[in-house]
Design a protein around this motif. Structure first.
Motif, PDB file in Angstrom:
ATOM      1  N   THR A 134       0.816  -1.218   0.000  1.00 59.46           N
ATOM      2  CA  THR A 134       0.000   0.000   0.000  1.00 59.46           C
ATOM      3  C   THR A 134       0.850   1.268   0.000  1.00 59.46           C
ATOM      4  O   THR A 134       0.347   2.355  -0.311  1.00 59.46           O
ATOM      5  CB  THR A 134      -0.925   0.032   1.232  1.00 59.46           C
ATOM      6  OG1 THR A 134      -0.120   0.092   2.431  1.00 59.46           O
ATOM      7  CG2 THR A 134      -1.804  -1.203   1.287  1.00 59.46           C
ATOM      8  N   ILE A 135       2.119   1.130   0.317  1.00 59.03           N
ATOM      9  CA  ILE A 135       2.994   2.301   0.393  1.00 59.03           C
ATOM     10  C   ILE A 135       3.146   2.991  -0.957  1.00 59.03           C
ATOM     11  O   ILE A 135       3.172   4.220  -1.046  1.00 59.03           O
ATOM     12  CB  ILE A 135       4.372   1.892   0.952  1.00 59.03           C
ATOM     13  CG1 ILE A 135       4.250   1.587   2.442  1.00 59.03           C
ATOM     14  CG2 ILE A 135       5.421   2.968   0.706  1.00 59.03           C
ATOM     15  CD1 ILE A 135       5.511   1.036   3.070  1.00 59.03           C
ATOM     16  N   ALA A 136       3.226   2.207  -2.026  1.00 53.13           N
ATOM     17  CA  ALA A 136       3.471   2.789  -3.342  1.00 53.13           C
ATOM     18  C   ALA A 136       2.409   3.808  -3.723  1.00 53.13           C
ATOM     19  O   ALA A 136       2.719   4.865  -4.296  1.00 53.13           O
ATOM     20  CB  ALA A 136       3.552   1.689  -4.393  1.00 53.13           C
ATOM     21  N   ASP A 137       1.162   3.525  -3.415  1.00 49.05           N
ATOM     22  CA  ASP A 137       0.078   4.435  -3.791  1.00 49.05           C
ATOM     23  C   ASP A 137       0.053   5.690  -2.934  1.00 49.05           C
ATOM     24  O   ASP A 137      -0.586   6.688  -3.312  1.00 49.05           O
ATOM     25  CB  ASP A 137      -1.258   3.723  -3.683  1.00 49.05           C
ATOM     26  CG  ASP A 137      -1.400   2.579  -4.684  1.00 49.05           C
ATOM     27  OD1 ASP A 137      -0.799   2.683  -5.762  1.00 49.05           O
ATOM     28  OD2 ASP A 137      -2.096   1.595  -4.372  1.00 49.05           O
ATOM     29  N   ALA A 138       0.717   5.663  -1.791  1.00 46.30           N
ATOM     30  CA  ALA A 138       0.685   6.794  -0.875  1.00 46.30           C
ATOM     31  C   ALA A 138       1.920   7.686  -0.936  1.00 46.30           C
ATOM     32  O   ALA A 138       1.973   8.736  -0.301  1.00 46.30           O
ATOM     33  CB  ALA A 138       0.506   6.283   0.560  1.00 46.30           C
TER      34      ALA A 138
END
Length: 320
Positions: A310-314
């Motif tokens: 989920t880090i990539a999208d944030a």
């Protein structure tokens, strides 16, 4: 340290390598004695894959690494690169990939390193004025002459990889790949898997950010290049701090450090994509090297990986 064959007929390397760039430039001042000790320590731990380039420190990094390689040549798989030309006065960069330059750059690297053969020779950046087939053709001549054993490419597209591989087998592609830099997954990683080419992620720790130990950007040395990068500055830096909470949560569950979790996530991509993945985190210090080695053996659960994904999208801010 376990070993990994980069390709079917390519070099077998330690599952994690050592990026040497920061020992000479870009991440604040270096210390030659400490760097040499770190290089020897890496080899003692079984990390045989050392990565440098002719533009790091205007050749000084190759000279530094060469001091260790010459002493322990049989223990090292050495990678270096050509193609980025820097003006010593202004720092301005340009790219060259013409055959004459390829030959001259290789000879210059061999001289600085003090060795007869480069194990893995990368085109550091594509020269848009020269067809990639022409550049790789010149690199292939170096293999035929015994100056280079295997060929690699850095920061190329899937189309460029296909074109290059048709001229001469490519052993590895090196590009930034980490929890917060995943654009390579759009096409290049899949093409590497299809062609049987290994992938060597640089900056797998997000240029130090994903360790959770990086000070605020304005506390970094004046010559630290991260001061000018979007992800480390202003509102982006504030927003990106939230990403570390996710990494720390997974790290705490495993009794690990955030940096080890970030590296373990990169290692897990080998199974996800079906290709060899050999990250090359850089460090100047032995204690940080010891920490990084722990990331090569940390096994994350599918739930851990899903949470970390989920880090990539944030992530706030561009790479450059």
């Amino acid at each position: 340290m376990r070993t990994v064959p980069l390709t079917t007929d390519g070099p077998t390397v330690s599952a994690q390598g050592l990026g040497c760039m920061g020992m000479s430039e870009f991440y604040g001042p270096g210390d030659e004695a400490d760097s040499l000790a770190t290089l020897h320590h890496a080899l003692d731990l079984g990390l045989n894959f050392l990565d440098t380039a002719d533009m790091y420190g205007h050749g000084a990094n190759e000279e530094l690494v060469g001091k260790v390689v010459r002493e322990r040549r049989d223990e090292v798989v050495l990678a270096t690169k050509f193609g980025i030309v820097r003006d010593r006065e202004t720092g301005a960069r340009s790219h060259r990939g013409d055959p004459e330059y390829v030959r001259a750059a290789c000879d210059a690297s061999l001289s600085r390193l003090g060795i007869e053969t480069i194990d893995l020779y990368y085109m550091h950046r594509r020269d848009a004025s020269v067809p990639v087939e022409e550049t790789v053709g010149a690199m292939a001549e170096l293999v035929a002459q015994g100056k280079v054993r295997h060929l690699g490419l850095s920061e190329v597209s899937a189309d460029e990889l296909r074109a290059a591989h048709a001229v001469h087998p490519i052993a590895a592609v090196q590009t930034e790949w980490s929890l917060w830099s995943r654009d390579v997954e759009e096409s290049v990683v899949g093409e590497c898997a299809r062609l049987g080419v290994g992938f060597v992620p640089y900056s797998p720790l997000g240029r130090g950010f994903l360790t959770g130990a990086l000070p605020p950007v304005d506390e970094l040395p004046a010559d630290d290049f991260r001061r000018g990068k979007p992800r480390f500055s202003g509102e982006n830096a504030v927003r990106n701090q939230d990403l570390l909470a996710i990494v720390r949560r997974v790290a705490d569950a495993h009794g690990a450090t955030p940096g080890q979790v970030a590296l373990a996530w990169v290692h897990a991509q080998a199974e996800r994509w079906g290709l060899p993945v050999v990250p090359i985190p850089g460090t100047k210090r032995r204690e940080r090297l010891d920490e990084n080695v722990g990331g090569a053996d940390l096994v994350l659960s599918p739930e851990d990986i899903a949470e970390l994904d989920t880090i990539a999208d944030a992530t706030a801010g561009a790479r450059y």
